[in-house]
Design a protein around this motif. Structure first.
Motif, PDB file in Angstrom:
ATOM      1  N   GLY A 142      -9.498  89.137 -20.029  1.00  0.00           N
ATOM      2  CA  GLY A 142      -9.059  88.357 -21.181  1.00  0.00           C
ATOM      3  C   GLY A 142      -9.473  89.010 -22.476  1.00  0.00           C
ATOM      4  N   TRP A 143      -8.852  88.552 -23.558  1.00  0.00           N
ATOM      5  CA  TRP A 143      -9.101  89.091 -24.893  1.00  0.00           C
ATOM      6  C   TRP A 143      -9.537  87.955 -25.821  1.00  0.00           C
ATOM      7  N   LYS A 144     -10.530  88.205 -26.623  1.00  0.00           N
ATOM      8  CA  LYS A 144     -10.926  87.200 -27.611  1.00  0.00           C
ATOM      9  C   LYS A 144      -9.707  86.820 -28.451  1.00  0.00           C
ATOM     10  N   PRO A 145      -9.472  85.525 -28.731  1.00  0.00           N
ATOM     11  CA  PRO A 145     -10.382  84.362 -28.635  1.00  0.00           C
ATOM     12  C   PRO A 145     -10.481  83.679 -27.276  1.00  0.00           C
ATOM     13  N   ASP A 146      -9.894  84.237 -26.240  1.00  0.00           N
ATOM     14  CA  ASP A 146     -10.129  83.726 -24.890  1.00  0.00           C
ATOM     15  C   ASP A 146     -11.640  83.723 -24.635  1.00  0.00           C
ATOM     16  N   PRO A 147     -12.186  82.614 -24.178  1.00  0.00           N
ATOM     17  CA  PRO A 147     -13.641  82.555 -23.972  1.00  0.00           C
ATOM     18  C   PRO A 147     -14.117  83.291 -22.730  1.00  0.00           C
ATOM     19  N   ALA A 148     -13.187  83.730 -21.855  1.00  0.00           N
ATOM     20  CA  ALA A 148     -13.601  84.325 -20.577  1.00  0.00           C
ATOM     21  C   ALA A 148     -14.531  85.529 -20.741  1.00  0.00           C
ATOM     22  N   PRO A 149     -14.241  86.485 -21.651  1.00  0.00           N
ATOM     23  CA  PRO A 149     -15.174  87.616 -21.798  1.00  0.00           C
ATOM     24  C   PRO A 149     -16.551  87.187 -22.291  1.00  0.00           C
ATOM     25  N   VAL A 150     -16.577  86.173 -23.142  1.00  0.00           N
ATOM     26  CA  VAL A 150     -17.850  85.670 -23.660  1.00  0.00           C
ATOM     27  C   VAL A 150     -18.644  85.001 -22.543  1.00  0.00           C
ATOM     28  N   ARG A 151     -17.965  84.199 -21.764  1.00  0.00           N
ATOM     29  CA  ARG A 151     -18.644  83.527 -20.652  1.00  0.00           C
ATOM     30  C   ARG A 151     -19.139  84.549 -19.624  1.00  0.00           C
ATOM     31  N   HIS A 152     -18.370  85.608 -19.440  1.00  0.00           N
ATOM     32  CA  HIS A 152     -18.792  86.673 -18.527  1.00  0.00           C
ATOM     33  C   HIS A 152     -20.094  87.310 -19.034  1.00  0.00           C
ATOM     34  N   ALA A 153     -20.151  87.561 -20.332  1.00  0.00           N
ATOM     35  CA  ALA A 153     -21.354  88.149 -20.926  1.00  0.00           C
ATOM     36  C   ALA A 153     -22.549  87.214 -20.771  1.00  0.00           C
ATOM     37  N   ILE A 154     -22.327  85.922 -20.944  1.00  0.00           N
ATOM     38  CA  ILE A 154     -23.410  84.947 -20.799  1.00  0.00           C
ATOM     39  C   ILE A 154     -23.955  84.968 -19.375  1.00  0.00           C
ATOM     40  N   ARG A 155     -23.052  85.048 -18.402  1.00  0.00           N
ATOM     41  CA  ARG A 155     -23.500  85.134 -17.009  1.00  0.00           C
ATOM     42  C   ARG A 155     -24.279  86.423 -16.773  1.00  0.00           C
ATOM     43  N   GLU A 156     -23.783  87.517 -17.347  1.00  0.00           N
ATOM     44  CA  GLU A 156     -24.458  88.802 -17.191  1.00  0.00           C
ATOM     45  C   GLU A 156     -25.866  88.768 -17.797  1.00  0.00           C
ATOM     46  N   LEU A 157     -26.029  88.028 -18.884  1.00  0.00           N
ATOM     47  CA  LEU A 157     -27.347  87.902 -19.514  1.00  0.00           C
ATOM     48  C   LEU A 157     -28.281  87.008 -18.710  1.00  0.00           C
ATOM     49  N   GLY A 158     -27.709  86.213 -17.811  1.00  0.00           N
ATOM     50  CA  GLY A 158     -28.527  85.291 -17.018  1.00  0.00           C
ATOM     51  C   GLY A 158     -28.983  84.083 -17.802  1.00  0.00           C
ATOM     52  N   VAL A 159     -28.189  83.682 -18.819  1.00  0.00           N
ATOM     53  CA  VAL A 159     -28.611  82.564 -19.663  1.00  0.00           C
ATOM     54  C   VAL A 159     -27.617  81.405 -19.601  1.00  0.00           C
ATOM     55  N   GLU A 160     -26.751  81.406 -18.610  1.00  0.00           N
ATOM     56  CA  GLU A 160     -25.759  80.341 -18.500  1.00  0.00           C
ATOM     57  C   GLU A 160     -26.452  78.992 -18.370  1.00  0.00           C
ATOM     58  N   GLY A 161     -26.112  78.077 -19.269  1.00  0.00           N
ATOM     59  CA  GLY A 161     -26.713  76.749 -19.259  1.00  0.00           C
ATOM     60  C   GLY A 161     -28.132  76.701 -19.772  1.00  0.00           C
ATOM     61  N   GLU A 162     -28.582  77.821 -20.356  1.00  0.00           N
ATOM     62  CA  GLU A 162     -29.954  77.878 -20.857  1.00  0.00           C
ATOM     63  C   GLU A 162     -29.973  78.177 -22.350  1.00  0.00           C
ATOM     64  N   GLY A 163     -30.559  77.303 -23.132  1.00  0.00           N
ATOM     65  CA  GLY A 163     -30.748  77.555 -24.552  1.00  0.00           C
ATOM     66  C   GLY A 163     -29.448  77.553 -25.340  1.00  0.00           C
ATOM     67  N   THR A 164     -29.555  77.965 -26.583  1.00  0.00           N
ATOM     68  CA  THR A 164     -28.417  77.998 -27.493  1.00  0.00           C
ATOM     69  C   THR A 164     -28.101  79.443 -27.854  1.00  0.00           C
ATOM     70  N   GLY A 165     -26.796  79.717 -28.003  1.00  0.00           N
ATOM     71  CA  GLY A 165     -26.379  81.076 -28.303  1.00  0.00           C
ATOM     72  C   GLY A 165     -25.421  81.140 -29.468  1.00  0.00           C
ATOM     73  N   VAL A 166     -25.236  82.352 -29.963  1.00  0.00           N
ATOM     74  CA  VAL A 166     -24.351  82.573 -31.094  1.00  0.00           C
ATOM     75  C   VAL A 166     -23.634  83.903 -30.892  1.00  0.00           C
ATOM     76  N   LEU A 167     -22.415  83.996 -31.389  1.00  0.00           N
ATOM     77  CA  LEU A 167     -21.645  85.238 -31.345  1.00  0.00           C
ATOM     78  C   LEU A 167     -21.327  85.644 -32.772  1.00  0.00           C
ATOM     79  N   ALA A 168     -21.619  86.890 -33.110  1.00  0.00           N
ATOM     80  CA  ALA A 168     -21.348  87.414 -34.450  1.00  0.00           C
ATOM     81  C   ALA A 168     -20.232  88.442 -34.389  1.00  0.00           C
ATOM     82  N   GLY A 169     -19.278  88.318 -35.296  1.00  0.00           N
ATOM     83  CA  GLY A 169     -18.177  89.266 -35.339  1.00  0.00           C
ATOM     84  C   GLY A 169     -17.525  89.288 -36.699  1.00  0.00           C
ATOM     85  N   ASP A 170     -16.604  90.231 -36.872  1.00  0.00           N
ATOM     86  CA  ASP A 170     -15.973  90.408 -38.181  1.00  0.00           C
ATOM     87  C   ASP A 170     -14.569  89.835 -38.248  1.00  0.00           C
ATOM     88  N   GLY A 171     -14.090  89.186 -37.168  1.00  0.00           N
ATOM     89  CA  GLY A 171     -12.713  88.705 -37.175  1.00  0.00           C
ATOM     90  C   GLY A 171     -12.564  87.270 -36.706  1.00  0.00           C
TER      91      GLY A 171
END
Length: 214
Positions: A142-171
């Protein structure tokens, strides 16, 4: 806001953490234009390179350029080594990520930049080890703004369902992806909004990461 407000951070790459020298971008679009039989103005090249108009495929269609014809040619004309050598790191981004590392915050990358380009760029700048995960968007993922790549990254970080997160970008696509994935968003505006032609609304709107409280 304060950097400590979030337990994990995700970043876009191009236009957010790094940028390419204009001479490289101009050369790529000159060669793409020659192959497509359709020259690109400086503004058109910048709009597509930075995604200033939002979704690039929509912008291409508006200009009567089929995305299925444009992207194979565009990627064929990109040289990974030349791209890496033409890419520079924004000082404010480097400062922020070093600050996050000092706080032991997980940091991930979610980028539209393809893997064959992303790897050489990160290696050339010697920043690959800055990121606990690197996710390159694809047709399958998927391509942003599809949330799938973001959710994939969250799983890769091992923080799914843990704490609060933020995404920074220029677009706008970065902001949309953050919100669609349930994260807060930071929009860093590295272009004149008048040139962009639209205002991008995020939870935080800044012109440099130094605007964030440390």
């Amino acid at each position: 806001m304060a950097v400590d407000s979030y337990d994990f951070w995700l970043f876009d790459l191009d236009g957010t953490l790094v940028d390419a020298e204009w001479s490289y971008t101009r050369d790529v679009f000159d060669r793409v234009g020659d192959r497509l039989g359709r020259p690109f103005s400086d503004r058109e090249a910048e709009v597509l390179w930075h995604g200033l108009g939002g979704a690039r495929d929509d912008q291409l269609r508006e200009w009567n350029i089929p995305p299925t014809e444009f992207w194979p040619v565009f990627h064929a004309e990109e040289d990974p080594q030349l791209r890496a050598e033409a890419t520079y790191l924004h000082d404010d981004a480097a400062e922020l990520i070093r600050s996050l590392h000092a706080r032991d915050r997980p940091v991930g990358l979610v980028t539209h930049c393809q893997a064959f380009l992303t790897g050489p760029v990160l290696e050339h700048l010697d920043i690959r080890d800055w990121f606990d995960t690197v996710v390159c968007c694809t047709e399958e993922l998927g391509w942003k703004p599809d949330p799938a790549p973001v959710r994939h990254a969250i799983r890769e970080l091992g923080v799914e369902g843990e704490g609060t997160g933020v995404l920074a970008g220029d677009g706008a696509n970065d902001v949309g992806a953050a919100w669609n994935a349930g994260l807060d968003s930071i929009h860093v505006e590295r272009h004149d909004p008048a040139f962009r032609g639209q205002c991008v609304l995020g939870d935080y709107r800044i012109t440099t990461f130094r605007d964030l409280g440390q």
